[in-house]
Design a protein around this motif. Structure first.
Motif, PDB file in Angstrom:
ATOM      1  N   TYR A  18      -5.111  -2.326   5.908  1.00 27.66           N
ATOM      2  CA  TYR A  18      -5.257  -0.539   6.067  1.00 27.66           C
ATOM      3  C   TYR A  18      -4.297  -0.116   4.874  1.00 27.66           C
ATOM      4  O   TYR A  18      -3.192  -0.710   4.953  1.00 27.66           O
ATOM      5  CB  TYR A  18      -5.090  -0.284   7.432  1.00 27.66           C
ATOM      6  N   GLY A  19      -4.539   0.992   4.385  1.00 27.79           N
ATOM      7  CA  GLY A  19      -3.510   1.580   3.571  1.00 27.79           C
ATOM      8  C   GLY A  19      -3.617   3.098   3.710  1.00 27.79           C
ATOM      9  O   GLY A  19      -4.658   3.601   4.248  1.00 27.79           O
ATOM     10  N   PRO A  20      -2.667   3.734   3.319  1.00 24.95           N
ATOM     11  CA  PRO A  20      -2.821   5.218   3.586  1.00 24.95           C
ATOM     12  C   PRO A  20      -4.014   5.985   3.064  1.00 24.95           C
ATOM     13  O   PRO A  20      -4.217   5.738   1.805  1.00 24.95           O
ATOM     14  CB  PRO A  20      -1.717   5.730   2.727  1.00 24.95           C
TER      15      PRO A  20
ATOM     16  N   THR B 251      -2.351   8.763   8.243  1.00 25.41           N
ATOM     17  CA  THR B 251      -3.696   8.341   8.589  1.00 25.41           C
ATOM     18  C   THR B 251      -3.686   7.357   7.522  1.00 25.41           C
ATOM     19  O   THR B 251      -3.712   7.392   6.188  1.00 25.41           O
ATOM     20  CB  THR B 251      -4.747   9.641   8.229  1.00 25.41           C
ATOM     21  N   LEU B 252      -4.293   6.096   8.104  1.00 26.23           N
ATOM     22  CA  LEU B 252      -4.618   4.910   7.215  1.00 26.23           C
ATOM     23  C   LEU B 252      -6.238   4.893   7.124  1.00 26.23           C
ATOM     24  O   LEU B 252      -7.067   5.275   7.920  1.00 26.23           O
ATOM     25  CB  LEU B 252      -4.186   3.840   8.063  1.00 26.23           C
ATOM     26  N   LYS B 253      -6.810   4.193   6.003  1.00 28.26           N
ATOM     27  CA  LYS B 253      -8.289   3.985   5.837  1.00 28.26           C
ATOM     28  C   LYS B 253      -8.437   2.255   5.515  1.00 28.26           C
ATOM     29  O   LYS B 253      -7.268   1.742   5.283  1.00 28.26           O
ATOM     30  CB  LYS B 253      -8.500   4.657   4.543  1.00 28.26           C
ATOM     31  N   LYS B 254      -9.285   1.852   5.779  1.00 24.76           N
ATOM     32  CA  LYS B 254      -9.519   0.369   5.693  1.00 24.76           C
ATOM     33  C   LYS B 254      -9.663   0.064   4.182  1.00 24.76           C
ATOM     34  O   LYS B 254     -10.327   0.705   3.574  1.00 24.76           O
ATOM     35  CB  LYS B 254     -10.997   0.028   6.472  1.00 24.76           C
ATOM     36  N   ASN B 255      -8.932  -0.932   3.839  1.00 25.60           N
ATOM     37  CA  ASN B 255      -8.952  -1.469   2.629  1.00 25.60           C
ATOM     38  C   ASN B 255     -10.179  -2.653   2.506  1.00 25.60           C
ATOM     39  O   ASN B 255     -10.714  -2.882   3.390  1.00 25.60           O
ATOM     40  CB  ASN B 255      -7.746  -2.294   2.331  1.00 25.60           C
TER      41      ASN B 255
ATOM     42  N   GLU C 299       0.968  -1.117  -0.007  1.00 19.20           N
ATOM     43  CA  GLU C 299      -0.051   0.192  -0.125  1.00 19.20           C
ATOM     44  C   GLU C 299       0.823   1.257  -0.092  1.00 19.20           C
ATOM     45  O   GLU C 299       1.612   1.461   1.015  1.00 19.20           O
ATOM     46  CB  GLU C 299      -1.080  -0.119   1.207  1.00 19.20           C
TER      47      GLU C 299
ATOM     48  N   ILE D 162       2.764   4.764   0.079  1.00 21.27           N
ATOM     49  CA  ILE D 162       2.703   5.915   0.923  1.00 21.27           C
ATOM     50  C   ILE D 162       2.969   7.161   0.011  1.00 21.27           C
ATOM     51  O   ILE D 162       2.445   8.046   0.129  1.00 21.27           O
ATOM     52  CB  ILE D 162       3.779   5.764   2.137  1.00 21.27           C
TER      53      ILE D 162
ATOM     54  N   ILE E 195       3.181   0.433   2.640  1.00 17.02           N
ATOM     55  CA  ILE E 195       3.068  -0.431   3.937  1.00 17.02           C
ATOM     56  C   ILE E 195       2.995  -1.921   3.431  1.00 17.02           C
ATOM     57  O   ILE E 195       2.403  -2.271   2.375  1.00 17.02           O
ATOM     58  CB  ILE E 195       1.700  -0.159   4.517  1.00 17.02           C
TER      59      ILE E 195
END
Length: 407
Positions: free
Chosen positions: A283-285, A303-307, A202, A204, A210
């Motif tokens: 999660y990913g950025p 800040t991460l968001k759910k994949n 993921e 950045i 990540i």
């Protein structure tokens, strides 16, 4: 007399090693079950057993060189490779293993291997430290990816006097493996498999991401096992340095969780079985910088968001008769978490890896797993090479597919 071996053409390759004496017993058993047997020996094998012994038992001349100086005849490795229904190399030395893995052809045996279109089995025999050496294990992984079936060496007293893994499989057990191979060949022909494997990355920024420690070895081993048994396999594979060479495997390279989801979603409706073996980032950025993020200050907040949960999402559109298999890697409350995922993601069964178990987890060549099924039963494996775990997984899938066809 075994109907699966009767009238089969079996080519035996013998390399240098003390276990070569067992080949005489193997050939005798194959002939007794109605097989036609031919033998190729390396020059090193001549130090351990005579061609006269093996030619007498096989009822065919034993071949060693490309050119037979006594008869003046050329031993055609291409014709030998085309003749055989099975090429079994026993014992397999570390030296010949390296040649198989690298595609060398400096003797008749390895040249025939490169020409063979049939199933190839190898029965390694070497000292325990040689057997476990990383370079040898890497060569095993290479020939496995090329479609070779490995008859794992047993554990016991070795010629060196040491005790450990390295003893060539006993002839009687090899006969069972050969018989099973002929019975099970192409038992998945016409079936379409979708398998996810490896990590996701993921981003950045253009240079950082990540990810996790997954190598993809377990998913790739399952793909090869299914392909060897005739299935058409679509392998959505995250970034890995492992190479896959098999005509029945369609590799779909992916990078991110979203990439893997899109690839899996496209294949999912046509697959009779889906194996979710990938280690997908949860999660990913939330935002990906178009430029490299420069170092500034003592800390950085990301800040991460759910994949997308690939298994959960595709589980909701699972079709009647379709088999879904999940994997769970856990470090605590292993069984509870795995069983929860089994129901939540609509799996037919789930394979639990625990990082608490020695020999299991990422990047290892072995694994120890627990299978949990919908009927609340479970099955625990020993610590085994991942290729053996792959056979267990595919056997369980085949059992589920057979039950679906009977409904």
């Amino acid at each position: 007399m075994s109907s699966s071996i009767q009238s089969k053409k079996i080519l035996i390759g013998v390399t240098g090693g003390i276990a070569a004496y067992k080949v005489a017993i193997l050939i005798r058993l194959l002939i007794k079950q109605g097989a036609e047997v031919k033998v190729i020996m390396t020059t090193s094998a001549l130090d351990f057993i005579t061609p006269l012994t093996l030619s007498t038992l096989s009822k065919n001349p034993v071949l060693v060189d490309f050119f037979d100086r006594k008869s003046g005849e050329w031993n055609n490795h291409v014709e030998l490779g085309l003749w055989a229904d099975l090429f079994l190399i026993a014992p397999l030395s570390a030296n010949t293993l390296a040649k198989l893995a690298q595609g060398q052809s400096d003797n008749l045996l390895v040249a025939t291997y490169l020409s063979a279109r049939c199933t190839v089995m190898v029965a390694p025999a070497m000292d325990l430290d040689m057997y476990k050496h990383p370079s040898v294990q890497q060569n095993f992984d290479t020939i496995l990816r090329h479609g070779v079936t490995i008859l794992e060496a047993g554990t016991g007293e070795l010629a060196s006097g040491l005790h450990g893994q390295g003893r060539m499989m006993e002839p009687e057990e090899m006969i069972d493996k050969v018989s099973i191979s002929f019975r099970s060949q192409m038992d998945l022909k016409g079936k379409v498999f979708l398998i996810t494997a490896g990590p996701t990355q993921e981003a950045i920024d253009p240079v950082r991401y990540i990810s996790n420690h997954s190598s993809g070895k377990m998913g790739i081993a399952i793909a090869h096992e299914a392909a060897e048994r005739g299935a058409k396999v679509h392998l959505a594979l995250g970034p890995t340095n492992l190479k896959i060479v098999h005509p029945n495997i369609d590799v779909i390279p992916v990078v991110s969780a979203q990439d893997m989801y899109e690839a899996a979603k496209a294949i999912h409706p046509t697959a009779c079985c889906v194996v979710f073996a990938a280690a997908v980032a949860d999660y990913g950025p939330a935002e990906v910088s178009s430029q490299k993020v420069k170092k500034s200050g003592e800390s950085l907040t990301l800040t991460l968001k759910k994949n997308v949960d690939i298994a959960l999402t595709l589980g909701r559109s699972k079709q009647e008769g379709q088999i879904h298999v999940g994997f769970a890697l856990e470090t605590e409350n292993e069984q509870e978490n795995a069983i929860q995922k089994l129901g939540k993601k609509n799996f037919d069964f789930i394979v639990l890896n625990s990082l608490q178990d020695k020999g299991a987890g990422f990047k290892t060549d072995t694994n120890k797993v627990t299978y949990f099924f919908k009927d609340h039963t479970s099955l625990v494996s020993e610590v085994l090479p991942k290729r053996e775990i792959a056979k267990q997984v595919v056997d369980l899938i085949k059992t589920h597919l057979d039950k679906q066809e009977q409904i």
